[in-house]
Design an enzyme around this catalytic site. Structure first.
Site, PDB file in Angstrom:
ATOM      1  N   LYS A 115      25.089  -7.347  30.761  1.00  0.00           N
ATOM      2  CA  LYS A 115      24.910  -8.127  32.067  1.00  0.00           C
ATOM      3  C   LYS A 115      23.478  -8.083  32.631  1.00  0.00           C
ATOM      4  O   LYS A 115      22.727  -7.092  32.411  1.00  0.00           O
ATOM      5  CB  LYS A 115      25.968  -7.506  33.043  1.00  0.00           C
ATOM      6  CG  LYS A 115      25.878  -8.495  34.469  1.00  0.00           C
ATOM      7  CD  LYS A 115      26.788  -9.648  34.117  1.00  0.00           C
ATOM      8  CE  LYS A 115      28.245  -9.413  34.482  1.00  0.00           C
ATOM      9  NZ  LYS A 115      29.205 -10.579  34.126  1.00  0.00           N
TER      10      LYS A 115
ATOM     11  N   THR B 158      31.029  -7.553  30.064  1.00  0.00           N
ATOM     12  CA  THR B 158      29.845  -7.382  30.887  1.00  0.00           C
ATOM     13  C   THR B 158      30.130  -7.052  32.134  1.00  0.00           C
ATOM     14  O   THR B 158      29.215  -6.624  33.054  1.00  0.00           O
ATOM     15  CB  THR B 158      28.891  -8.732  30.759  1.00  0.00           C
ATOM     16  OG1 THR B 158      29.887  -9.708  31.264  1.00  0.00           O
ATOM     17  CG2 THR B 158      28.613  -9.058  29.324  1.00  0.00           C
TER      18      THR B 158
ATOM     19  N   ARG C 185     -19.504 -13.085  39.372  1.00  0.00           N
ATOM     20  CA  ARG C 185     -18.280 -13.726  39.546  1.00  0.00           C
ATOM     21  C   ARG C 185     -17.303 -13.295  40.173  1.00  0.00           C
ATOM     22  O   ARG C 185     -17.415 -11.784  40.330  1.00  0.00           O
ATOM     23  CB  ARG C 185     -17.958 -14.511  38.211  1.00  0.00           C
ATOM     24  CG  ARG C 185     -17.306 -13.357  37.305  1.00  0.00           C
ATOM     25  CD  ARG C 185     -16.751 -14.044  36.210  1.00  0.00           C
ATOM     26  NE  ARG C 185     -16.285 -12.917  35.144  1.00  0.00           N
ATOM     27  CZ  ARG C 185     -15.606 -13.261  34.162  1.00  0.00           C
ATOM     28  NH1 ARG C 185     -15.436 -14.315  33.470  1.00  0.00           N
ATOM     29  NH2 ARG C 185     -15.037 -12.221  33.394  1.00  0.00           N
TER      30      ARG C 185
ATOM     31  N   GLN D  23     -11.867  -8.363  29.271  1.00  0.00           N
ATOM     32  CA  GLN D  23     -11.207  -7.531  28.049  1.00  0.00           C
ATOM     33  C   GLN D  23     -11.613  -6.284  28.223  1.00  0.00           C
ATOM     34  O   GLN D  23     -11.081  -5.130  27.849  1.00  0.00           O
ATOM     35  CB  GLN D  23     -11.809  -8.277  26.768  1.00  0.00           C
ATOM     36  CG  GLN D  23     -11.152  -9.337  26.090  1.00  0.00           C
ATOM     37  CD  GLN D  23     -11.799 -10.604  26.604  1.00  0.00           C
ATOM     38  OE1 GLN D  23     -12.482 -10.682  27.810  1.00  0.00           O
ATOM     39  NE2 GLN D  23     -11.944 -11.612  25.811  1.00  0.00           N
TER      40      GLN D  23
ATOM     41  N   HIS E 110      -9.186 -17.931  37.171  1.00  0.00           N
ATOM     42  CA  HIS E 110     -10.289 -18.240  37.728  1.00  0.00           C
ATOM     43  C   HIS E 110     -10.439 -18.807  39.022  1.00  0.00           C
ATOM     44  O   HIS E 110      -9.784 -19.317  39.480  1.00  0.00           O
ATOM     45  CB  HIS E 110     -10.549 -19.545  36.914  1.00  0.00           C
ATOM     46  CG  HIS E 110     -10.465 -19.073  35.109  1.00  0.00           C
ATOM     47  ND1 HIS E 110     -11.139 -18.327  34.453  1.00  0.00           N
ATOM     48  CD2 HIS E 110      -9.430 -19.703  34.323  1.00  0.00           C
ATOM     49  CE1 HIS E 110     -10.711 -18.058  33.112  1.00  0.00           C
ATOM     50  NE2 HIS E 110      -9.663 -19.000  32.918  1.00  0.00           N
TER      51      HIS E 110
END
Ligand SMILES: O=c1[nH]c(=O)c2[nH]c(=O)[nH]c2[nH]1
Length: 308
Positions: free
Chosen positions: A12, A57, A180, A229, A257
């Site tokens: 389920k 289930t 930024r 990264q 962004h």
């Protein structure tokens, strides 16, 4: 050539469970979505509709609610109870139990200058951000594995992020930047080594979750980022350095962004103050952070879709 049944699992999905702890007038709520999936000898139902061994289930769903009657504890503990319960049936040889927890905050908890002592309303709550805590218990012949994680923890830093030095070809238009906005929705899964659950005394999954979450966030905040990264790897490394009983961690982070708007047509400058928040396309940075010398990929990762 004959056609044969391949890997299969069933159960389920997304059992919505809200548990109210009302032992004192100051209630606590736990809001979960739980998925139970069993693996094992279920050939007969697939091949001939013989359901002799099929734990319905619906029964799996009911078991979740019945187990919650005695308290939920941490999501990991509830999933482990469910796993052990279903694995006691001879036809069940493995499975996967997964939880997502939604955060609720006490109304008034964020009020400035609140009275000393308990903060926030005793039994009224406001749903928190999109952020969810996640947990997963995986069972196969090798035993039980516990993963913990979080999803969609949206973070942003308004400076302390650069991106430059990347190759330029005839399709490159992105300007280099030494300042930024860096924004992402952190999704992470970490795998507990068996030593974490085997330690003396009860395993405090809640405390560890809070500590890992805090470490991920402070690392995001404090690292001066040269690339998302680098931030992603640093967040994972901080967790593995702090906790020897976390075997590995995987992270998936969109680069949300924020583009500086060109205000020159209006005769205005824009010294890093007015941005357009794009929702797509977005960069998607994913990494597994591991301990060198660890063996081949753990089987649990193949059960998590859409992740490195
Ligand atoms: O941190 C980043 N990593 C990239 O790989 C990348 N690519 C890009 O266009 N912007 C960024 N930012």
């Amino acid at each position: 050539m004959s056609i044969v049944l391949g890997p299969n699992q069933y159960g389920k999905a997304e059992v919505r469970l809200v548990r109210v702890d009302r032992g004192t007038p100051r209630h606590r709520i736990t809001d979960l979505s739980i998925t139970s999936q069993l693996r094992g000898d279920f050939r007969a139902t697939h091949e001939s509709g013989d359901n002799t061994g099929v734990i319905a289930t619906d029964t799996q769903k009911n078991t979740v609610y019945a187990f919650a009657r005695n308290g939920v504890g941490s999501p990991e503990t509830l999933l482990l109870r469910l796993a052990r319960h279903f694995l006691a049936e001879p036809q069940v040889t493995g499975g996967r139990w997964r939880a997502e927890q939604y955060g609720w905050e006490r109304i008034g908890a964020d009020a400035a200058g609140g009275a000393p002592g308990a903060v926030g309303h005793d039994h009224s709550f406001v749903r928190g951000a999109a952020e969810r805590r996640t947990a997963l218990v995986h069972a196969d012949d090798a035993g039980l594995t516990v993963l913990a994680g979080l999803r969609d923890v949206t973070v942003l830093k308004s400076t302390g992020s650069e991106f430059s030095g990347f190759p330029r070809d005839r399709y490159t238009t992105l300007p280099e930047t030494d300042d930024r906005i860096l924004a992402t929705d952190v999704t992470a899964w970490w795998r507990y080594a068996p030593s974490f659950a085997d330690a003396a005394g009860p395993t405090d999954y809640d405390e560890r979750f809070a500590a890992v979450r805090a470490l991920l966030l402070t690392t995001f905040a404090e690292l001066h980022s040269l690339a998302l990264q680098q931030t992603v790897f640093a967040m994972g490394r901080a967790v593995l350095e702090a906790f020897g009983d976390i075997a590995e961690i995987r992270l998936s982070c969109p680069n949300n962004h924020h583009f500086l708007v060109d205000l020159e047509p209006f005769g205005l400058d824009n010294p890093g103050e007015v941005f357009f928040a794009a929702d797509r396309p977005y960069g998607l940075i994913e990494a597994a952070v591991q301990r060198s010398g660890d063996g081949p990929e753990h089987a649990v990762w193949s059960t998590i879709g859409g992740f490195v």
